[in-house]
Design a protein around this motif. Structure first.
Motif, mmCIF file in Angstrom:
data_model
loop_
_atom_site.group_PDB
_atom_site.id
_atom_site.type_symbol
_atom_site.label_atom_id
_atom_site.label_comp_id
_atom_site.label_asym_id
_atom_site.label_seq_id
_atom_site.Cartn_x
_atom_site.Cartn_y
_atom_site.Cartn_z
ATOM 1 N N ARG A 28 -11.390 5.902 4.232
ATOM 2 C CA ARG A 28 -10.096 6.588 4.332
ATOM 3 C C ARG A 28 -8.993 5.617 4.734
ATOM 4 O O ARG A 28 -7.921 6.024 5.163
ATOM 5 C CB ARG A 28 -10.181 7.747 5.336
ATOM 6 C CG ARG A 28 -11.193 8.796 4.970
ATOM 7 C CD ARG A 28 -10.904 9.385 3.582
ATOM 8 N NE ARG A 28 -9.767 10.303 3.604
ATOM 9 C CZ ARG A 28 -9.029 10.593 2.530
ATOM 10 N NH1 ARG A 28 -9.277 9.987 1.367
ATOM 11 N NH2 ARG A 28 -8.021 11.446 2.622
ATOM 12 N N ASP A 60 -9.679 16.581 13.814
ATOM 13 C CA ASP A 60 -10.209 16.085 12.543
ATOM 14 C C ASP A 60 -10.094 14.565 12.525
ATOM 15 O O ASP A 60 -9.028 14.005 12.791
ATOM 16 C CB ASP A 60 -9.413 16.700 11.390
ATOM 17 C CG ASP A 60 -10.038 16.445 10.029
ATOM 18 O OD1 ASP A 60 -10.512 15.319 9.788
ATOM 19 O OD2 ASP A 60 -10.040 17.365 9.199
ATOM 20 N N ASP A 78 -10.092 12.508 10.051
ATOM 21 C CA ASP A 78 -9.397 11.931 8.906
ATOM 22 C C ASP A 78 -7.909 11.830 9.232
ATOM 23 O O ASP A 78 -7.215 12.843 9.330
ATOM 24 C CB ASP A 78 -9.601 12.803 7.668
ATOM 25 C CG ASP A 78 -9.011 12.181 6.408
ATOM 26 O OD1 ASP A 78 -8.311 11.149 6.512
ATOM 27 O OD2 ASP A 78 -9.230 12.747 5.319
ATOM 28 N N TRP A 106 -5.512 11.201 7.424
ATOM 29 C CA TRP A 106 -4.661 11.779 6.377
ATOM 30 C C TRP A 106 -4.388 13.259 6.643
ATOM 31 O O TRP A 106 -3.357 13.785 6.215
ATOM 32 C CB TRP A 106 -5.291 11.570 5.008
ATOM 33 C CG TRP A 106 -5.314 10.129 4.609
ATOM 34 C CD1 TRP A 106 -6.358 9.259 4.729
ATOM 35 C CD2 TRP A 106 -4.222 9.363 4.078
ATOM 36 N NE1 TRP A 106 -5.994 8.010 4.297
ATOM 37 C CE2 TRP A 106 -4.695 8.042 3.874
ATOM 38 C CE3 TRP A 106 -2.910 9.677 3.730
ATOM 39 C CZ2 TRP A 106 -3.887 7.037 3.361
ATOM 40 C CZ3 TRP A 106 -2.099 8.666 3.215
ATOM 41 C CH2 TRP A 106 -2.588 7.378 3.038
ATOM 42 N N THR A 107 -5.289 13.935 7.358
ATOM 43 C CA THR A 107 -5.011 15.311 7.754
ATOM 44 C C THR A 107 -3.839 15.366 8.715
ATOM 45 O O THR A 107 -2.957 16.228 8.610
ATOM 46 C CB THR A 107 -6.254 15.934 8.410
ATOM 47 O OG1 THR A 107 -7.339 15.931 7.473
ATOM 48 C CG2 THR A 107 -5.982 17.365 8.857
ATOM 49 N N HIS A 166 -0.646 14.546 6.758
ATOM 50 C CA HIS A 166 -0.266 15.746 6.008
ATOM 51 C C HIS A 166 0.404 16.768 6.922
ATOM 52 O O HIS A 166 1.480 17.307 6.609
ATOM 53 C CB HIS A 166 -1.515 16.348 5.358
ATOM 54 C CG HIS A 166 -1.346 17.739 4.834
ATOM 55 N ND1 HIS A 166 -0.626 18.022 3.694
ATOM 56 C CD2 HIS A 166 -1.806 18.932 5.302
ATOM 57 C CE1 HIS A 166 -0.656 19.324 3.472
ATOM 58 N NE2 HIS A 166 -1.357 19.897 4.430
ATOM 59 N N ASP A 203 -1.521 17.623 -0.460
ATOM 60 C CA ASP A 203 -2.950 17.791 -0.178
ATOM 61 C C ASP A 203 -3.510 16.464 0.327
ATOM 62 O O ASP A 203 -3.532 15.481 -0.420
ATOM 63 C CB ASP A 203 -3.688 18.231 -1.446
ATOM 64 C CG ASP A 203 -5.185 18.382 -1.242
ATOM 65 O OD1 ASP A 203 -5.653 18.296 -0.091
ATOM 66 O OD2 ASP A 203 -5.893 18.588 -2.242
ATOM 67 N N THR A 208 -6.496 15.572 0.811
ATOM 68 C CA THR A 208 -7.718 15.148 0.121
ATOM 69 C C THR A 208 -7.418 14.516 -1.234
ATOM 70 O O THR A 208 -8.299 13.920 -1.849
ATOM 71 C CB THR A 208 -8.668 16.343 -0.072
ATOM 72 O OG1 THR A 208 -8.048 17.325 -0.914
ATOM 73 C CG2 THR A 208 -9.015 16.988 1.266
ATOM 74 N N SER A 209 -6.166 14.640 -1.706
ATOM 75 C CA SER A 209 -5.811 14.038 -2.994
ATOM 76 C C SER A 209 -5.618 12.535 -2.872
ATOM 77 O O SER A 209 -5.554 11.834 -3.883
ATOM 78 C CB SER A 209 -4.537 14.679 -3.540
ATOM 79 O OG SER A 209 -3.413 14.339 -2.740
ATOM 80 N N GLN A 216 -6.715 8.986 -2.560
ATOM 81 C CA GLN A 216 -7.941 8.224 -2.783
ATOM 82 C C GLN A 216 -7.723 6.782 -2.354
ATOM 83 O O GLN A 216 -6.793 6.114 -2.826
ATOM 84 C CB GLN A 216 -8.353 8.254 -4.252
ATOM 85 C CG GLN A 216 -9.649 7.477 -4.522
ATOM 86 C CD GLN A 216 -10.019 7.427 -5.990
ATOM 87 O OE1 GLN A 216 -9.354 8.025 -6.823
ATOM 88 N NE2 GLN A 216 -11.074 6.701 -6.312
#
Length: 470
Positions: free
Chosen positions: A198, A385, A387, A389-390, A393, A451, A453-454, A456
């Motif tokens: 990540r 969480d 991650d 990126w959460t 976001h 999102d 999770t988008s 990468q």
């Protein structure tokens, strides 16, 4: 190493060369050298790698063999019972069950009596979502000697009997488990690999009061490559810097500020807190003070006024920050290390638990930055969480009735994770001479608003060495 055909926030289609752990050259149409690793970014973004400025590494690694028993996995007593009983049936005889993430919205306050109705014949320990509390069933209490322990963290009922609830007793429980439960330390490598996938290139370990042996073990995990990221470890003044077992590796282990943990129900007196801060400052270290309530913040501000502020002093979490505190935080250049993921992940509980008069002060972000306060972010994993990126976001969107002024742009949200361990609020840049801790990401930064999770991560680089390639 050469990264070709990349984008940065400032320009498109650039090449980035890394030598000896640093960015050495940025240009167009750079040619790979003989023996040089060549990564074609194909138009992906290259950015500073993410540094999680507040998390708990061993606790996060331990969740791999644990049961999550709080929202969103459990919402009722029946859910809790089903999760624990299923794990009980699957575990070998005598093995401890470890659960985490519990919140009272599931089944109210957990005591040994409540847990005994679910699992009786094997020891069970459940960690509260806050990280402040462990809840044990009677079998676990017997194994670690809770009933005869005289430490103040052992909660007792009106008859003087231990309830199985242990407040801020992680170190004691860990030591007792080492004596009574044959188990190995958690494997840190899978956690590190997931983070590398990540785009995470560094961690700040925020567990308070780690022993010298725990710090040495964490440093060894970095030096031996079990953890591929850099680790900046909060530590008390008596902790020595561990010897580097593999000189020459570009990943590193460093010691950071001393964490001071505050709880409303047992706050130190103002003179005690002032002296504690002064003593840490005299050792040459800044402080990182855990503040999740208005009272904790005000007491900390007062103590810092009395003790004096040194560069690097920081507030961990800053869950409640009234607007009248903005000027003091800005003028004293106090860092605030926040968790943008929490108001996103815990919105339902906060609506119930937090007084209406404090809702506007809860997990501020945009208003702090607008006031000129220095802010960076961490996930507080495993209590949030893991991650980042959460969190990025969550920082960019309006959610749960939150004031839109608290949201920030994707670029600003990313910058909360771009600082160095020592200067978390100063974003690193892609420029010659900068440390080559990088993430190559497919998709525009704006995509994270839609999102997380988008996003990468194509490649993660630490000290000029790829630690993840997809």
């Amino acid at each position: 190493m050469l990264i070709r055909n990349a984008r940065t926030l400032e320009r498109a289609f650039v090449d980035v060369r890394c030598d000896d752990g640093l960015i050495s050259e940025i240009g167009s149409h750079l040619r790979p050298r003989a023996g040089e690793r060549d990564i074609d970014a194909s138009g992906c973004w290259v950015m500073p790698g993410l540094h999680d400025h507040h998390l708990h590494l061993r606790s996060l690694a331990a969740t791999a063999g644990s049961i999550r028993v709080g929202p969103p996995d459990a919402h009722s007593e029946d859910d809790l019972r089903a999760l624990l009983q299923t794990a009980d049936l699957a575990a070998p005889p005598g093995e401890w069950l470890r659960a985490y993430g519990y919140h009272e919205s599931v089944a109210g306050p957990l005591t040994r009596g409540v847990l005994d109705t679910t699992v009786t014949d094997r020891p069970v320990r459940v960690q509260h979502r806050s990280g402040a509390l462990w809840m044990l069933n009677s079998a676990a209490c017997r194994e670690v000697g809770v009933d005869t322990c005289t430490l103040p963290g052992v909660e007792r009922d009106t008859a003087g009997d231990a309830t199985g609830r242990l407040w801020r007793m992680d170190s004691w429980l860990g030591d007792r488990l080492g004596d009574t439960a044959p188990s190995s330390p958690p494997d840190l490598a899978p956690m590190s690999r997931r983070a590398a996938a990540r785009g995470v290139t560094g961690f700040t370990e925020a567990t308070p009061d780690l022993s010298q042996s725990s710090v040495d073990a964490l440093a060894a995990a970095v030096h031996d490559g079990e953890i591929v990221q850099r680790v900046h470890c909060m530590s008390t003044p008596d902790i020595r810097t561990p010897a580097d077992r593999t000189p020459g590796r570009r990943t590193s282990f460093t010691l950071g500020p001393t964490k001071i943990l505050l709880d409303d129900h047992r706050l130190p007196t103002l003179p005690e807190l002032t002296e504690a801060i002064s003593e840490i400052h005299r050792s040459g270290k800044p402080v990182a003070v855990h503040c999740v309530t208005r009272l904790q913040l005000i007491v900390t501000m007062t103590a810092l006024d009395d003790a004096g502020v040194v560069p690097g002093d920081r507030i961990e979490h800053g869950a409640i920050i009234p607007a009248e505190c903005f000027g003091w935080l800005r003028d004293h250049r106090i860092l605030v290390i926040t968790q943008p993921n929490f108001p996103f992940e815990r919105a339902e509980q906060y609506r119930v638990e937090v007084d209406a008069g404090e809702q506007a002060d809860l997990w501020r972000l945009g208003s702090l930055l607008a006031a000129g306060i220095h802010v960076a972010a961490g996930t507080d994993a495993p209590f949030g969480d893991s991650d980042p990126w959460t969190a990025i976001h969550a920082a960019t969107i309006d959610h749960s009735g939150r004031d839109p002024l608290e949201t920030v742009s994707p670029a600003t949200a990313l910058g909360l994770f771009w600082g160095t361990p020592e200067q978390p609020t100063v974003p690193r840049a892609i420029e010659p001479g900068a440390v080559a801790d990088l993430a190559v990401v497919r998709g525009a930064p704006e995509d994270v608003r839609r999102d997380p999770t988008s996003v990468q991560v194509v490649a993660t680089v630490v000290g000029g060495v790829p630690v993840h390639l997809s």
